[in-house]
Design a protein around this motif. Structure first.
Motif, PDB file in Angstrom:
ATOM      1  N   ILE A   3       0.860  -1.176   0.000  1.00  0.00           N
ATOM      2  CA  ILE A   3       0.000   0.000   0.000  1.00  0.00           C
ATOM      3  C   ILE A   3       0.899   1.229   0.000  1.00  0.00           C
ATOM      4  CG2 ILE A   3      -1.754   1.305   1.255  1.00  0.00           C
ATOM      5  CD1 ILE A   3      -2.701  -1.345   2.485  1.00  0.00           C
ATOM      6  N   ASP A   4       0.752   2.033  -1.019  1.00  0.00           N
ATOM      7  CA  ASP A   4       1.495   3.290  -1.109  1.00  0.00           C
ATOM      8  C   ASP A   4       0.665   4.372  -0.407  1.00  0.00           C
ATOM      9  OD1 ASP A   4       2.746   5.635  -1.792  1.00  0.00           O
ATOM     10  OD2 ASP A   4       2.806   5.241  -3.944  1.00  0.00           O
ATOM     11  N   CYS A   5       1.155   4.838   0.706  1.00  0.00           N
ATOM     12  CA  CYS A   5       0.391   5.809   1.506  1.00  0.00           C
ATOM     13  C   CYS A   5       0.652   7.248   1.091  1.00  0.00           C
ATOM     14  CB  CYS A   5       0.726   5.636   2.985  1.00  0.00           C
ATOM     15  SG  CYS A   5       0.293   4.022   3.625  1.00  0.00           S
ATOM     16  N   ASN A   6       1.405   7.455   0.022  1.00  0.00           N
ATOM     17  CA  ASN A   6       1.714   8.834  -0.365  1.00  0.00           C
ATOM     18  C   ASN A   6       1.934   8.933  -1.869  1.00  0.00           C
ATOM     19  OD1 ASN A   6       2.428  11.554  -0.352  1.00  0.00           O
ATOM     20  ND2 ASN A   6       4.584  11.118   0.166  1.00  0.00           N
ATOM     21  N   ALA A   7       0.844   8.913  -2.622  1.00  0.00           N
ATOM     22  CA  ALA A   7       0.936   9.147  -4.066  1.00  0.00           C
ATOM     23  C   ALA A   7       0.080  10.371  -4.409  1.00  0.00           C
ATOM     24  CB  ALA A   7       0.463   7.922  -4.836  1.00  0.00           C
ATOM     25  N   ASN A   8       0.224  10.838  -5.633  1.00  0.00           N
ATOM     26  CA  ASN A   8      -0.425  12.087  -6.032  1.00  0.00           C
ATOM     27  C   ASN A   8      -1.072  11.951  -7.405  1.00  0.00           C
ATOM     28  OD1 ASN A   8       1.060  13.889  -3.884  1.00  0.00           O
ATOM     29  ND2 ASN A   8       2.710  12.813  -4.964  1.00  0.00           N
ATOM     30  N   LEU A   9      -2.100  12.735  -7.602  1.00  0.00           N
ATOM     31  CA  LEU A   9      -2.676  12.905  -8.933  1.00  0.00           C
ATOM     32  C   LEU A   9      -2.657  14.389  -9.289  1.00  0.00           C
ATOM     33  CD1 LEU A   9      -5.774  10.513  -8.823  1.00  0.00           C
ATOM     34  CD2 LEU A   9      -3.675  10.201 -10.165  1.00  0.00           C
ATOM     35  N   PHE A 190       2.440   8.209  12.705  1.00  0.00           N
ATOM     36  CA  PHE A 190       3.094   7.440  11.636  1.00  0.00           C
ATOM     37  C   PHE A 190       3.917   8.371  10.749  1.00  0.00           C
ATOM     38  CE2 PHE A 190      -0.757   5.277  12.874  1.00  0.00           C
ATOM     39  CZ  PHE A 190      -0.428   3.928  12.884  1.00  0.00           C
ATOM     40  N   PHE A 191       5.022   7.869  10.240  1.00  0.00           N
ATOM     41  CA  PHE A 191       5.839   8.593   9.273  1.00  0.00           C
ATOM     42  C   PHE A 191       5.916   7.793   7.982  1.00  0.00           C
ATOM     43  CE2 PHE A 191       7.112  10.573  13.184  1.00  0.00           C
ATOM     44  CZ  PHE A 191       7.435  11.880  12.842  1.00  0.00           C
ATOM     45  N   GLU A 192       5.679   8.461   6.901  1.00  0.00           N
ATOM     46  CA  GLU A 192       5.749   7.838   5.569  1.00  0.00           C
ATOM     47  C   GLU A 192       7.177   8.002   5.054  1.00  0.00           C
ATOM     48  OE1 GLU A 192       6.467   8.654   1.653  1.00  0.00           O
ATOM     49  OE2 GLU A 192       5.889  10.355   2.940  1.00  0.00           O
ATOM     50  N   LEU A 193       7.691   7.027   4.311  1.00  0.00           N
ATOM     51  CA  LEU A 193       9.141   6.902   4.112  1.00  0.00           C
ATOM     52  C   LEU A 193       9.715   7.485   2.812  1.00  0.00           C
ATOM     53  CD1 LEU A 193       9.572   4.457   1.870  1.00  0.00           C
ATOM     54  CD2 LEU A 193       9.089   2.992   3.830  1.00  0.00           C
ATOM     55  N   SER A 194       8.918   8.148   2.000  1.00  0.00           N
ATOM     56  CA  SER A 194       9.420   8.529   0.671  1.00  0.00           C
ATOM     57  C   SER A 194      10.653   9.431   0.720  1.00  0.00           C
ATOM     58  CB  SER A 194       8.321   9.227  -0.140  1.00  0.00           C
ATOM     59  OG  SER A 194       7.954  10.455   0.462  1.00  0.00           O
ATOM     60  N   HIS A 195      10.802  10.212   1.775  1.00  0.00           N
ATOM     61  CA  HIS A 195      11.916  11.160   1.836  1.00  0.00           C
ATOM     62  C   HIS A 195      13.041  10.700   2.766  1.00  0.00           C
ATOM     63  CE1 HIS A 195       9.240  13.760  -0.392  1.00  0.00           C
ATOM     64  NE2 HIS A 195      10.120  14.732  -0.396  1.00  0.00           N
ATOM     65  N   GLU A 212       6.789   0.003  13.710  1.00  0.00           N
ATOM     66  CA  GLU A 212       5.316   0.076  13.721  1.00  0.00           C
ATOM     67  C   GLU A 212       4.809   1.471  13.380  1.00  0.00           C
ATOM     68  OE1 GLU A 212       7.317  -0.331  16.231  1.00  0.00           O
ATOM     69  OE2 GLU A 212       6.648   0.711  18.041  1.00  0.00           O
ATOM     70  N   HIS A 213       5.725   2.438  13.290  1.00  0.00           N
ATOM     71  CA  HIS A 213       5.335   3.811  12.955  1.00  0.00           C
ATOM     72  C   HIS A 213       5.678   4.187  11.513  1.00  0.00           C
ATOM     73  CE1 HIS A 213       4.331   4.759  17.112  1.00  0.00           C
ATOM     74  NE2 HIS A 213       5.442   4.126  17.469  1.00  0.00           N
ATOM     75  N   VAL A 214       6.173   3.234  10.726  1.00  0.00           N
ATOM     76  CA  VAL A 214       6.637   3.532   9.369  1.00  0.00           C
ATOM     77  C   VAL A 214       5.604   3.069   8.349  1.00  0.00           C
ATOM     78  CG1 VAL A 214       8.457   3.143   7.659  1.00  0.00           C
ATOM     79  CG2 VAL A 214       9.042   3.307  10.094  1.00  0.00           C
ATOM     80  N   LEU A 215       5.261   3.949   7.430  1.00  0.00           N
ATOM     81  CA  LEU A 215       4.351   3.625   6.330  1.00  0.00           C
ATOM     82  C   LEU A 215       5.101   3.683   5.014  1.00  0.00           C
ATOM     83  CD1 LEU A 215       1.231   5.811   7.272  1.00  0.00           C
ATOM     84  CD2 LEU A 215       1.580   3.381   7.763  1.00  0.00           C
ATOM     85  N   PHE A 216       4.798   2.763   4.126  1.00  0.00           N
ATOM     86  CA  PHE A 216       5.389   2.788   2.786  1.00  0.00           C
ATOM     87  C   PHE A 216       4.773   3.933   1.978  1.00  0.00           C
ATOM     88  CE2 PHE A 216       5.666   1.722  -1.655  1.00  0.00           C
ATOM     89  CZ  PHE A 216       6.944   1.202  -1.787  1.00  0.00           C
ATOM     90  N   GLY A 217       5.619   4.715   1.304  1.00  0.00           N
ATOM     91  CA  GLY A 217       5.121   5.800   0.466  1.00  0.00           C
ATOM     92  C   GLY A 217       6.118   6.125  -0.620  1.00  0.00           C
TER      93      GLY A 217
END
Lengths: 258, 256
Positions: A3-9, A190-195, A212-217
């Motif tokens: 699950i990508d928790c940080n995408a854009n349109l 939670f922190f998303e990891l893209s950066h 447990e606080h890391v989200l895939f993004g």
């Protein structure tokens, strides 16, 4: 399952991005085995009435089961509460995003607590975008500093039943919140990891803040989505359990409110 | 995609958080490089970055990197750090560290803008030795740092020295502008390192410079190998062009 928790349109005003439509984004993410994405509107960031982007976003993803729309709200804008309600009740969104730096408010102001209270009442999560692009890439006439995270921890503790996602934060920014928490982040943060950067950086941050606080993004399509998958699956050496947590279980727990 | 032979990363640094000794630093870098399919890595600067390095700092960093290369000459190569403000010492380091080995290029960071005349004898020496100069290039929205070179600065220098090969580091960081700046100066190649994995970076560099003039670099350890490799692996270019960027261009430019 990823699950990508940080995408854009949509489009960022200062750069044309490829893969900006739902069909294109779904196809691009599928290339790197991403099954589902939470998407926000790039167009919303620079709008004065950010909520003008929410209905089009909801309509755009309506026929794409692989995408979940996340609306954008501005708690400094008149009658913002109705915008939050629309995201939850009209559009069926699970969360709302804010861009405090582009909306000219800080996490220490009462509006942040007001937003969290409204989100709690509606069962929404709140996502804070720390930045949209590297500050050194900003247009010289539109230079916007990142969101200062002071005030985040106290509010996360106060509103412990509202999931809070911090998107586009760097290693040091996540680390500073973890340090302020005494190494024990609230369960709802939670922190998303893209950066997350540096050699093995995702693993270092995960060890610091707790996996447990890391989200895939990915921050796709502004970023190549391969950056996130290569960081998590190739560069780092996570256990199977940690990979499960990062790639989907944490996101599922967040949505379930567990 | 797989390439014939390993990936060559033309731009890394032995940051202090990778290890406190050459042995520790090499071990850390190799552990992650092996996971990413990276065969060779090009070292410059040192454990701590010095914007205006003294002669002692230059020598210490060059020795640190030479020691890493000595441990794993099949996995690391290096650029001689120099400070053009200390020209006699700079030329001496070039002779000692390149003519006598083990370095195969010259690194210029932000001690002096590269349009300064002090760069001329350095470029002439690089041409004599047949080694490239890795020049940091940047474009900051608020204006560059003192001594920091822009892509246009490097173009000016490269035009004065057509027999010298330059690697324009970071493609100027603001790569949409940097790739255009470099486009018509044939003795400049660009590296893709540093900066976020912005989609379109490598496609833009290839469009303006051609795939033969783009080199993969990471800027590790401050940057992740993975995010920087994603710029190439994720680019909408041919596999043949990716192989050039990931390996064969570096072999040619660096005489590996």
């Amino acid at each position: 399952m990823i699950i990508d928790c940080n995408a854009n349109l949509g489009q960022w005003p200062f750069r044309r991005t490829a893969y900006s439509t739902p069909d294109q984004l779904v196809e691009r993410l599928a290339r790197v085995q991403i099954d589902h994405a939470w998407v926000t509107s790039l167009d919303a960031v620079m709008l004065k009435d950010v909520t003008a982007a929410n209905e089009p976003l909801a309509e755009a993803v309506a026929d794409h089961t692989q995408l979940t729309a996340i609306g954008t709200v501005n708690p400094k804008w008149p009658a913002w509460g109705s915008d939050v309600e629309a995201c939850a009740e009209q559009f069926g969104m699970p969360g709302v995003r804010v861009n405090p730096n582009y909306q000219s408010w800080t996490l220490e102001e009462p509006v942040f607590a007001d937003l969290l209270a409204a989100a709690r009442d509606l069962g929404l999560f709140v996502e804070i975008a720390v930045r949209m692009t590297d500050e050194r890439h900003h247009h010289p006439l539109v230079m916007v500093p990142p969101v200062a995270l002071s005030g985040l921890l106290a509010n996360a503790l106060e509103y412990s039943d509202v999931p809070i996602v911090v998107a586009n934060a760097k290693n040091a920014e996540a680390g500073s919140v973890a340090r302020d928490s005494g190494g024990d982040l609230p369960d709802n943060l939670f922190f998303e990891l893209s950066h997350f950067e540096s050699v093995g950086g995702v693993q270092s941050v995960a060890e610091n803040i707790g996996v447990e606080h890391v989200l895939f993004g990915t921050h796709a399509p502004y970023f190549y989505p391969e950056a996130a998958t290569l960081k998590v699956f190739d560069e780092c050496d996570f256990s199977e359990a940690d990979l499960e947590a990062i790639t989907h279980a944490n996101a599922e727990r967040l949505l379930a409110g567990d | 995609m797989s390439i014939s032979g390993g990936i060559i990363d033309c731009h890394i640094h032995p940051n202090a958080d990778l290890g406190s000794t050459p042995e520790e630093t090499a071990e850390t870098l190799l552990r992650y490089a092996d996971r990413m399919g990276i065969e060779m890595m090009g070292l410059s600067l040192g454990p701590i970055f010095h914007p205006q390095p003294t002669e002692e700092q230059i020598e210490a960093d060059n020795t640190f990197n030479a020691n890493i290369i000595a441990l794993h000459p099949d996995r690391f190569f290096g650029y001689a750090n120099i400070n053009p403000n200390r020209l006699y010492h700079a030329l001496s380091e070039i002779s000692e560290r390149i003519e006598n080995g083990p370095f195969i290029g010259i690194k210029l960071w932000i001690a002096m803008c590269c349009t300064h005349p002090n760069l001329d004898p350095i470029c002439e020496r690089a041409a004599e030795l047949g080694v490239p100069i890795l020049q940091h290039t940047f474009l900051r929205p608020e204006g560059n740092l003192a001594g920091e070179s822009s892509p246009a600065d490097l173009v000016e220098l490269a035009a004065r020295h057509p027999d010298t090969t330059f690697i324009g580091a970071h493609t100027g960081f603001n790569w949409e502008q940097g790739a255009r700046e470099f486009a018509d100066q044939a003795n400049i190649v660009a590296d893709t390192c540093g900066g976020d994995p912005d989609m379109g970076f490598v496609e833009t560099a290839v469009r303006w410079m051609g795939a033969d003039r783009v080199l993969y670099g990471s800027d590790a350890g401050g940057r992740s190998f993975a995010t920087q490799l994603a710029k190439v692996h994720g680019a909408d270019i041919s596999d043949a062009d990716k192989e050039k960027i990931l390996r064969t261009n570096a072999k040619r430019v660096l005489n590996l």
